[in-house]
Design a protein around this motif. Structure first.
Motif, PDB file in Angstrom:
ATOM      1  N   ASN A  27       0.881  -1.222  -0.080  1.00  0.00           N
ATOM      2  CA  ASN A  27      -0.104  -0.085  -0.086  1.00  0.00           C
ATOM      3  C   ASN A  27       0.926   1.272   0.109  1.00  0.00           C
ATOM      4  OD1 ASN A  27      -1.565   2.333   1.216  1.00  0.00           O
ATOM      5  ND2 ASN A  27      -3.171   0.855   1.035  1.00  0.00           N
ATOM      6  N   PRO A  28       0.690   2.132  -0.996  1.00  0.00           N
ATOM      7  CA  PRO A  28       1.499   3.137  -1.084  1.00  0.00           C
ATOM      8  C   PRO A  28       1.821   3.878   0.028  1.00  0.00           C
ATOM      9  CG  PRO A  28      -0.260   3.451  -2.373  1.00  0.00           C
ATOM     10  CD  PRO A  28      -0.366   2.344  -2.048  1.00  0.00           C
ATOM     11  N   VAL A  29       0.670   4.122   0.696  1.00  0.00           N
ATOM     12  CA  VAL A  29       0.578   5.410   1.779  1.00  0.00           C
ATOM     13  C   VAL A  29       0.971   4.727   3.030  1.00  0.00           C
ATOM     14  CG1 VAL A  29      -0.888   6.826   3.066  1.00  0.00           C
ATOM     15  CG2 VAL A  29      -1.121   6.680   0.772  1.00  0.00           C
ATOM     16  N   LEU A  30       0.270   3.521   3.449  1.00  0.00           N
ATOM     17  CA  LEU A  30       0.715   2.815   4.824  1.00  0.00           C
ATOM     18  C   LEU A  30       1.713   1.963   4.918  1.00  0.00           C
ATOM     19  CD1 LEU A  30      -3.151   2.283   5.835  1.00  0.00           C
ATOM     20  CD2 LEU A  30      -1.658   4.179   6.463  1.00  0.00           C
ATOM     21  N   ARG A  31       2.114   1.672   3.766  1.00  0.00           N
ATOM     22  CA  ARG A  31       3.331   0.573   3.689  1.00  0.00           C
ATOM     23  C   ARG A  31       4.731   1.144   3.131  1.00  0.00           C
ATOM     24  NH1 ARG A  31       4.417  -2.681   6.675  1.00  0.00           N
ATOM     25  NH2 ARG A  31       5.374  -4.056   5.121  1.00  0.00           N
ATOM     26  N   LEU A  32       4.283   1.870   2.000  1.00  0.00           N
ATOM     27  CA  LEU A  32       5.553   2.316   1.163  1.00  0.00           C
ATOM     28  C   LEU A  32       5.825   3.945   1.930  1.00  0.00           C
ATOM     29  CD1 LEU A  32       5.237   1.303  -2.397  1.00  0.00           C
ATOM     30  CD2 LEU A  32       6.482   0.350  -0.425  1.00  0.00           C
ATOM     31  N   VAL A  33       4.901   4.397   2.584  1.00  0.00           N
ATOM     32  CA  VAL A  33       5.147   5.766   3.129  1.00  0.00           C
ATOM     33  C   VAL A  33       5.460   6.956   1.909  1.00  0.00           C
ATOM     34  CG1 VAL A  33       5.611   7.185   5.299  1.00  0.00           C
ATOM     35  CG2 VAL A  33       6.111   4.764   5.283  1.00  0.00           C
ATOM     36  N   LEU A  34       4.560   6.816   0.680  1.00  0.00           N
ATOM     37  CA  LEU A  34       4.781   7.705  -0.209  1.00  0.00           C
ATOM     38  C   LEU A  34       3.611   8.737  -0.186  1.00  0.00           C
ATOM     39  CD1 LEU A  34       6.071   5.359  -2.928  1.00  0.00           C
ATOM     40  CD2 LEU A  34       7.422   6.863  -1.578  1.00  0.00           C
ATOM     41  N   GLY A  35       3.601   9.740  -0.989  1.00  0.00           N
ATOM     42  CA  GLY A  35       2.442  10.708  -1.163  1.00  0.00           C
ATOM     43  C   GLY A  35       1.868  10.984   0.207  1.00  0.00           C
ATOM     44  N   ALA A  49      -0.591  -0.786 -16.620  1.00  0.00           N
ATOM     45  CA  ALA A  49      -1.908  -0.377 -16.249  1.00  0.00           C
ATOM     46  C   ALA A  49      -2.496  -0.941 -14.939  1.00  0.00           C
ATOM     47  CB  ALA A  49      -2.917  -0.438 -17.405  1.00  0.00           C
ATOM     48  N   VAL A  50      -2.419  -2.134 -14.906  1.00  0.00           N
ATOM     49  CA  VAL A  50      -2.973  -2.961 -13.642  1.00  0.00           C
ATOM     50  C   VAL A  50      -2.301  -2.327 -12.291  1.00  0.00           C
ATOM     51  CG1 VAL A  50      -3.246  -5.201 -12.621  1.00  0.00           C
ATOM     52  CG2 VAL A  50      -3.619  -4.960 -14.898  1.00  0.00           C
ATOM     53  N   ASP A  51      -0.654  -2.051 -12.485  1.00  0.00           N
ATOM     54  CA  ASP A  51      -0.392  -1.671 -11.386  1.00  0.00           C
ATOM     55  C   ASP A  51      -0.641  -0.389 -10.875  1.00  0.00           C
ATOM     56  OD1 ASP A  51       2.352  -1.791  -9.575  1.00  0.00           O
ATOM     57  OD2 ASP A  51       2.422   0.146 -10.605  1.00  0.00           O
ATOM     58  N   GLY A  52      -0.827   0.443 -11.811  1.00  0.00           N
ATOM     59  CA  GLY A  52      -1.189   1.810 -11.447  1.00  0.00           C
ATOM     60  C   GLY A  52      -2.750   1.831 -10.855  1.00  0.00           C
ATOM     61  N   MET A  53      -3.598   0.834 -11.326  1.00  0.00           N
ATOM     62  CA  MET A  53      -5.082   0.791 -10.690  1.00  0.00           C
ATOM     63  C   MET A  53      -4.995   0.332  -9.366  1.00  0.00           C
ATOM     64  SD  MET A  53      -7.378  -1.068 -13.315  1.00  0.00           S
ATOM     65  CE  MET A  53      -6.505  -1.003 -15.147  1.00  0.00           C
ATOM     66  N   GLY A  54      -3.962  -0.904  -9.209  1.00  0.00           N
ATOM     67  CA  GLY A  54      -3.891  -1.230  -7.895  1.00  0.00           C
ATOM     68  C   GLY A  54      -3.316  -0.363  -6.853  1.00  0.00           C
ATOM     69  N   MET A  55      -2.342   0.548  -7.233  1.00  0.00           N
ATOM     70  CA  MET A  55      -1.636   1.680  -6.382  1.00  0.00           C
ATOM     71  C   MET A  55      -2.587   2.616  -6.275  1.00  0.00           C
ATOM     72  SD  MET A  55       1.493   0.963  -5.438  1.00  0.00           S
ATOM     73  CE  MET A  55       2.462  -0.299  -5.378  1.00  0.00           C
ATOM     74  N   GLY A  56      -3.482   3.046  -7.207  1.00  0.00           N
ATOM     75  CA  GLY A  56      -4.264   4.004  -7.304  1.00  0.00           C
ATOM     76  C   GLY A  56      -5.503   3.640  -6.190  1.00  0.00           C
ATOM     77  N   VAL A  57      -6.010   2.370  -6.434  1.00  0.00           N
ATOM     78  CA  VAL A  57      -7.088   2.008  -5.469  1.00  0.00           C
ATOM     79  C   VAL A  57      -6.495   1.898  -4.023  1.00  0.00           C
ATOM     80  CG1 VAL A  57      -8.614   0.146  -4.921  1.00  0.00           C
ATOM     81  CG2 VAL A  57      -8.285   0.815  -7.174  1.00  0.00           C
ATOM     82  N   GLY A  58      -5.233   1.631  -3.855  1.00  0.00           N
ATOM     83  CA  GLY A  58      -4.607   1.592  -2.585  1.00  0.00           C
ATOM     84  C   GLY A  58      -4.632   2.880  -1.838  1.00  0.00           C
ATOM     85  N   PHE A  59      -3.978   3.939  -2.572  1.00  0.00           N
ATOM     86  CA  PHE A  59      -3.909   5.303  -2.156  1.00  0.00           C
ATOM     87  C   PHE A  59      -5.304   5.863  -1.709  1.00  0.00           C
ATOM     88  CE2 PHE A  59      -3.732   9.833  -3.554  1.00  0.00           C
ATOM     89  CZ  PHE A  59      -2.928  10.232  -2.441  1.00  0.00           C
ATOM     90  N   THR A  60      -6.188   5.655  -2.672  1.00  0.00           N
ATOM     91  CA  THR A  60      -7.656   6.175  -2.391  1.00  0.00           C
ATOM     92  C   THR A  60      -8.114   5.492  -1.283  1.00  0.00           C
ATOM     93  OG1 THR A  60      -7.945   5.990  -4.598  1.00  0.00           O
ATOM     94  CG2 THR A  60      -9.862   6.515  -3.429  1.00  0.00           C
ATOM     95  N   ALA A  61      -8.021   4.276  -0.962  1.00  0.00           N
ATOM     96  CA  ALA A  61      -8.563   3.518   0.165  1.00  0.00           C
ATOM     97  C   ALA A  61      -7.867   3.960   1.423  1.00  0.00           C
ATOM     98  CB  ALA A  61      -8.302   2.054   0.271  1.00  0.00           C
ATOM     99  N   ALA A  62      -6.606   4.357   1.178  1.00  0.00           N
ATOM    100  CA  ALA A  62      -6.053   4.788   2.698  1.00  0.00           C
ATOM    101  C   ALA A  62      -6.524   6.329   3.067  1.00  0.00           C
ATOM    102  CB  ALA A  62      -4.331   4.682   2.238  1.00  0.00           C
ATOM    103  N   LEU A  63      -6.423   7.093   2.039  1.00  0.00           N
ATOM    104  CA  LEU A  63      -7.145   8.367   1.999  1.00  0.00           C
ATOM    105  C   LEU A  63      -8.341   8.284   2.523  1.00  0.00           C
ATOM    106  CD1 LEU A  63      -6.145  10.618  -1.133  1.00  0.00           C
ATOM    107  CD2 LEU A  63      -5.594  10.927   1.163  1.00  0.00           C
ATOM    108  N   LEU A  64      -9.464   7.352   2.075  1.00  0.00           N
ATOM    109  CA  LEU A  64     -10.686   7.192   2.387  1.00  0.00           C
ATOM    110  C   LEU A  64     -10.638   6.939   3.837  1.00  0.00           C
ATOM    111  CD1 LEU A  64     -12.698   5.402  -0.261  1.00  0.00           C
ATOM    112  CD2 LEU A  64     -12.966   7.810   0.710  1.00  0.00           C
TER     113      LEU A  64
END
Lengths: 242, 185, 195
Positions: free
Chosen positions: A19-27, A131-146
């Motif tokens: 998860n880009p936010v909670l695991r990779l601490v990005l963004g 594209a799939v990687d982008g989707m996964g990361m995007g959804v992960g980012f959105t989920a963490a934000l939500l």
């Protein structure tokens, strides 16, 4: 079959394990800034995801065309174009989201996740996988934000997504939607994520310093400069020799 | 020759990418720009209607006599039914931009915050109708009080006196312009 | 003059870029472990912020004149990136002492959202040239203040007995939250002094 499983993995890894936010601490900047309510969190998540998917696709499609020497500026141009397009579309169709996100909408350009994925994934993998990687990361980012948005909005205003849940007589803890609340909730979420990761035997989320932030892809820019300077020197020598 | 390969090709590639990106942006802009403009005009018209509900049509922007501010005349059946002003004051977190509607008798018919960057949950409550509706029917020289508003007074928002003062100041400024228009007539 | 001072103080205290606007969090968390790196990094940020504001201001006038506002984001980010590299090369060649002090931080700033953020905010607030530079200076100094304070907090934190659950990044964020609370105390001070 194997390929399908691979694609599924590219998608799901962005949700939890990476998860880009909670695991990779990005963004972290947009995560803290726009997570004051569910609505703005959703707007930011959607906008960043669209940019991420589009730029991943284009960058992986152009990976053979872009000379490695100018790849970082090229990525920045591509990402900035998509951000501007998203900005225009949001302004034309959903002005209230533009108002809520304010300066953070154009700042998606410098969101570590997007350039980070371009550097770490899109420039090495196929268009579909990217594209799939982008989707996964995007959804992960959105989920963490939500998640952050929901927690902060609930404690800070007593509502979730604008719907009042706590009775008005209970005064909400305003501090949660103020800046300190952002840091606090984020810290607690990282702690929880670490605890879960620990149980699964995964490493803790760590920010190892800017040097490792893929966003400071500038590190590779520096390499480029040094290389080009070396090249320049060599050229100079050759010129002298001839 | 080696120079060309090392420098010209990457430069050319980058240039081409920039060119394509800019073209794409120009195309998108030409599509969305008119829509954004139209939306802005529509919102402006709608907010004018909110602050001055009695008007059915609005004039072009006019300059307040003796001041640098502008205003819009609202008309109904050809007669002037009121004026709409946009005034800016300093709040807690930056500029507070308020649209105020004033009827022909100098009474406030509506207040709408166009720009408000106040503290969420405190100053931002100035967006709520319960605060804004207090201004309805008020006349020049509105005062802010912390409790028990009577007469030409406004009850301040809890914990956001600066914001309350800023909004009230903006409305008073609009009422001042109204007076200047009336005096010039 | 009063206005200039108000803009400067707003940037440093009430609208602190890191603690109130959440811009430049990456370096704030990443480079604040030691006091001297924190100072070096923030000095480089101030330098680049002021310089890029000064450079982008005339460019923006040019863009607005030609109805090309929609190119702002893309042009500014490229200008900032180019500028940082240029500064790095110039410093390396002519002022090696300064390069040694700031040089290693420069590339990290290229895509720091605080720099692009301050440039975009100056335009949004339609500041004049001098006001823009003042605002950038204030934002940079505010960044430095937050960095230095936080570096101090973190050095103390090293020797603290932190619950295992919170060790590492979580306690850093919670410490940042407390520093941010202390900055909340400044809010309204500008209006109090200059209002």
């Amino acid at each position: 079959m194997a390929k399908k499983k691979g694609l599924l993995h590219e998608f799901t890894k962005g949700l939890v394990i990476e998860n880009p936010v909670l695991r990779l601490v990005l963004g972290t900047c947009p995560t803290l800034a726009v997570s004051t309510s569910v609505e703005s969190a959703l707007g930011m998540g959607a906008a960043a995801s669209i940019v991420l998917i589009c730029s991943n696709i284009v960058i992986s499609a152009l990976k053979k065309v872009i000379p490695s020497k100018v790849r970082i500026p090229a990525y920045i141009v591509i990402i900035a174009s998509f951000v501007t397009i998203v900005q225009m579309v949001v302004k034309a169709f959903a002005p209230q989201i533009d108002e809520q996100l304010g300066v953070y909408l154009p700042l998606i350009v410098v969101n570590c996740i997007i350039l980070g994925r371009a550097e770490a994934f899109a420039c090495k993998n196929s268009v579909i996988a990217s594209a799939v990687d982008g989707m996964g990361m995007g959804v992960g980012f959105t989920a963490a934000l939500l998640l952050m948005g929901a927690i902060r909005e609930f404690f800070g205003t007593g509502a979730i997504a604008g719907m009042q849940i706590l009775p008005e007589s209970i005064s909400p803890m305003l501090i949660f939607i103020l800046p300190p609340g952002g840091f606090f909730v984020f810290g607690m979420l990282i702690a929880c994520a670490n605890k879960l990761a620990d149980k699964k035997g995964l490493s803790k989320a760590e920010l190892k310093g800017c040097e490792d932030c893929p966003m400071a892809g500038s590190c590779s820019i520096r390499e480029e400069i040094e290389n080009s300077q070396k090249a320049k020197k060599e050229d100079g020598k050759e010129a002298v020799n001839s | 020759m080696k120079n060309i390969k090392v420098f010209a090709i990457p430069a050319l590639a980058l240039f081409l990418i920039c060119l394509i990106a800019t073209t794409l942006l120009a195309v998108t802009n030409s599509v969305t720009a008119p829509m954004i403009d139209e939306l802005a005009q529509q919102t402006e018209l709608e907010t004018r209607q909110i602050v001055l509900p009695s008007a059915t049509a609005f004039s072009e922007e006019k300059t307040v006599p003796g001041a640098s501010a502008t205003y819009v005349e609202g008309t109904k059946d050809g007669a002037v039914s009121g004026y709409v002003f946009v005034t800016v004051t300093k709040g807690y977190g930056g500029d507070v931009k308020i649209m105020t509607g004033v009827d022909a008798d100098g009474k406030v018919t509506g207040v709408y915050p166009l720009e408000l960057n106040e503290t969420a949950g405190l100053g931002m409550n100035a967006k709520n109708d319960s605060f804004l509706n207090q201004f309805l029917g008020k006349v020049e020289g509105i005062k802010v009080t912390k409790s028990g508003a009577t007469g030409n007074e406004i009850q301040a928002l809890t914990g956001a006196t600066i914001t309350s003062n800023a909004v009230t100041g903006a409305v008073n400024e609009a009422l001042g312009y109204y007076k200047m228009i009336k005096e010039a007539e | 003059m009063k206005m200039m001072l108000a803009i400067l103080l707003t940037g440093i205290l009430t609208e602190n870029f890191v603690l109130a606007k959440f811009l430049g969090i990456c370096p704030f968390l990443g480079v604040s472990k030691k006091l001297n790196t924190a100072v070096g990094m923030s000095a480089a940020v101030i330098f680049v912020m002021v310089l890029s504001t000064a450079v982008t201001y005339p460019i923006n006038i040019l863009l607005v004149k030609n109805d090309l506002e929609y190119l702002q984001t893309i042009v500014f980010i490229l200008v900032i990136a180019a500028l940082v590299q240029l500064v790095e090369i110039v410093l390396k060649k002519y002022i090696p002492a300064l390069y040694n002090a700031l040089g290693i931080y420069l590339p990290l700033i290229t895509t720091n959202c605080a720099v692009l953020g301050v440039v975009l905010l100056n335009i949004e607030n339609s500041y004049t040239f001098v006001q823009s530079v003042m605002n950038s200076l204030g934002a940079g100094l505010g960044f430095m203040l937050a960095m230095v304070m936080f570096a101090g907090v973190r050095e103390r934190l090293e020797s603290c007995d932190v619950p295992k659950f919170l060790q590492g990044l979580p306690i850093t964020l919670i410490a940042a939250s407390l520093v941010s609370v202390s900055f909340l105390g400044f809010s309204g001070i500008i209006e109090g002094i200059f209002g």
